[in-house]
Motif scaffolding. Structure first.
Motif, mmCIF file in Angstrom:
data_model
loop_
_atom_site.group_PDB
_atom_site.id
_atom_site.type_symbol
_atom_site.label_atom_id
_atom_site.label_comp_id
_atom_site.label_asym_id
_atom_site.label_seq_id
_atom_site.Cartn_x
_atom_site.Cartn_y
_atom_site.Cartn_z
ATOM 1 N N GLY A 10 0.819 -1.214 0.000
ATOM 2 C CA GLY A 10 0.000 0.000 0.000
ATOM 3 C C GLY A 10 0.844 1.251 0.000
ATOM 4 O O GLY A 10 2.024 1.215 -0.359
ATOM 5 N N PRO A 11 0.254 2.375 0.418
ATOM 6 C CA PRO A 11 0.986 3.642 0.449
ATOM 7 C C PRO A 11 2.044 3.660 1.544
ATOM 8 O O PRO A 11 1.998 2.864 2.481
ATOM 9 N N MET A 12 2.969 4.595 1.422
ATOM 10 C CA MET A 12 4.040 4.730 2.407
ATOM 11 C C MET A 12 3.475 5.087 3.789
ATOM 12 O O MET A 12 2.577 5.925 3.896
ATOM 13 N N VAL A 13 4.013 4.446 4.822
ATOM 14 C CA VAL A 13 3.669 4.787 6.200
ATOM 15 C C VAL A 13 4.975 5.105 6.929
ATOM 16 O O VAL A 13 5.904 4.300 6.918
ATOM 17 N N VAL A 14 5.052 6.290 7.534
ATOM 18 C CA VAL A 14 6.226 6.699 8.295
ATOM 19 C C VAL A 14 5.821 6.774 9.762
ATOM 20 O O VAL A 14 4.931 7.547 10.118
ATOM 21 N N THR A 15 6.440 5.954 10.605
ATOM 22 C CA THR A 15 6.123 5.961 12.036
ATOM 23 C C THR A 15 7.371 6.367 12.812
ATOM 24 O O THR A 15 8.393 5.691 12.742
ATOM 25 N N CYS A 16 7.280 7.487 13.516
ATOM 26 C CA CYS A 16 8.405 7.959 14.334
ATOM 27 C C CYS A 16 8.056 7.804 15.803
ATOM 28 O O CYS A 16 6.936 8.100 16.221
#
Lengths: 337, 337
Positions: free
Chosen positions: A131-137
């Motif tokens: 799927g789409p990009m997921v950025v978890t910080c």
């Protein structure tokens, strides 16, 4: 992915970000990072995820902006506790079609945010997604034991304050989506507010030391954050609408669109300024320290007994400010600023 | 999403997980969690992300299994440092079509893993995604200052060891995908290994206290983890293949498929047992403590000068063990166990 495997990719990306620091005992590369904590400190932790197409649009932000904003918005949660931000771990879910150059730009944005906020990256994960990009910080910070500033300490008689200027990020997004014609410097300012917000760590530390009784960062709009403080503290916040420091560029922008500039402050969100409360003497102390540090701090109201948030307008009109902010699960039309 | 907004959803899900503990000063609900650290401790942090369709398949795992495994596999990184796992933050990217019952099951799985490993959830984020579900867990742990066990301390003369039984998770996945006919108890054991792995926190603490010189958890297969220790420590690991504790159920399963059971140990991954090294006297001490604690610990080889990993077979054959493990960016055929 240019023939890079998962492990090669992590190593390549991590080389682009600051990864050492006084409290980094062991950084990226082992099973977990090992971090030193100074005596008398407590640890602060917060996590935030952003999804392509929901929290950011690649037509309004470059990948470097996405990285910068993902890091800065997470770091902002430490500012909202009055703490010192120290470390970041980044988990990235990458679409199969992603280009290496885009991931490098994203990490360059994270790197810049880390340098601006004196934070080091101590861990991460890079995985493939259909799927789409997921950025978890996830950010790790520290605060002197017992001194973290919660949302729940506001008391009747306290001053309500906000740092910096507000509304710029929401107006910047509206500008990027609609292209309203404004002067170049106004446009540049609003777009920068949207793409490269700064976490208010210095302001947070000053406010904690001065004795602030509550603190929150403006991620979902002033209306929402004020209501959170009101609810958590069990008090009424009475806001003088004319005192809300809506950025001059936002006023200019709203004027051209025939809109009330305040709506960007109430509902725009993502300004990452701090809003909170302090007893009058503590506020005066904070104000003096903010002035000598170049931090803008504005009283916008008072805490009363009761509940909810009331805005007082110049003409004497009173209005309940509902806790409506940017809510990613709400119908889209509810999120138009 | 049954009319629940983002904020209501987080609150509803967090109610299902353990959220307090001795070192939780302020848990879920403010901008960041506030955590106490005991004097003389350092903090451990690690993050892991799992994507539906890549790291788990909803046809082989229920949502409770996904939650359990996401939490346990992240907690395992703390075991691999010899540390004590304490807190978890969970960021969940949720597809629009997800059912509330599935998310509740996922959180019930996280809750069970937290109870099994004595960990509390202190923060999280729930966001919407246009793609498959992404679960990102970040674990916070602690270790006595200076005592974290890295991968880089193996020295010639050390014993190479592994905890528990290995190969079960990879065999469990193969069973779930292909349905090889095996006895019910064998199937149940292999499937449990795949769906509900336990982090080896007690073993990690015993090994650290006993003086282990390196430690890693088996997430990508024994072949990969042994090579990581070899590379990080600059030594050769010489493994006696017959000593590798391949689970009896895996031997049974592999026999029925006409396969070498060892391949599940080398390349299956996700066993989350610990592999590492210790000087002989430290190993003996660890072995005694493990026996009295009910922890299985097996010597599988020796550390030599040199590099790489060499397997010695019963017939005297020597073989280089390549660092091939489950690599999510590798072509699919490379990942078949």
């Amino acid at each position: 992915m240019n023939g890079l495997d998962e492990f090669g990719l992590i190593e390549r990306l991590v080389q682009r970000v600051p990864s050492s620091g006084r409290t980094v005992v062991t950084g990226v590369g082992d099973d977990a990072a090992v971090l030193a904590v100074d005596p008398g400190e407590q640890v602060l932790v917060s996590t935030d995820a952003m999804v392509d197409g929901v929290h950011f649009l690649t037509r309004t932000m470059g990948f470097a902006d996405v990285g910068y904003k993902a890091a800065a918005s997470t770091i902002s949660d430490i500012a909202a506790m009055g703490g010192e931000a120290r470390h970041l771990v980044v988990a990235l879910a990458v679409p199969e079609a992603a280009r290496l150059a885009d991931l490098e730009a994203l990490y360059d944005g994270i790197a810049l945010a880390c340098r601006d906020h004196e934070v080091s990256v101590v861990g991460g994960d890079v995985i493939r997604t259909g799927g789409p990009m997921v950025v978890t910080c996830t950010v790790i910070g520290a605060v002197p034991a017992g001194q973290a500033v919660l949302r729940s300490g506001a008391r009747p008689g306290d001053v309500v304050f906000v740092t910096g200027w507000v509304g710029g990020s929401g107006a910047g997004l509206a500008l990027l989506l609609d292209g309203t014609p404004v002067a170049g410097d106004v446009a540049a300012e609003l777009v920068a507010c949207h793409r490269r917000p700064r976490a208010q760590l210095l302001a947070g530390a000053i406010l904690r030391e001065a004795g602030a009784t509550s603190l929150d960062d403006i991620s979902d709009g002033l209306a929402n954050e004020l209501n959170e403080i009101s609810r958590a503290s069990g008090v009424r916040l009475r806001i003088q609408a004319t005192r809300v420091p809506v950025a001059p560029a936002v006023r200019d922008f709203a004027r051209r669109r025939g809109e009330d500039p305040l709506r960007y402050a109430w509902y725009g969100g993502e300004d990452y300024q701090l809003v909170g409360t302090a007893p009058p003497f503590a506020f005066a102390r904070a104000l003096a320290r903010c002035e000598s540090s170049g931090v803008k701090l504005t009283q916008i109201g008072r805490v009363d007994a009761g509940d909810g948030v009331i805005a007082e307008y110049e003409d004497g009109r009173l209005e309940v400010v509902e806790p409506r902010g940017f809510n990613h699960f709400a119908p889209r039309e509810a999120n138009e600023p």
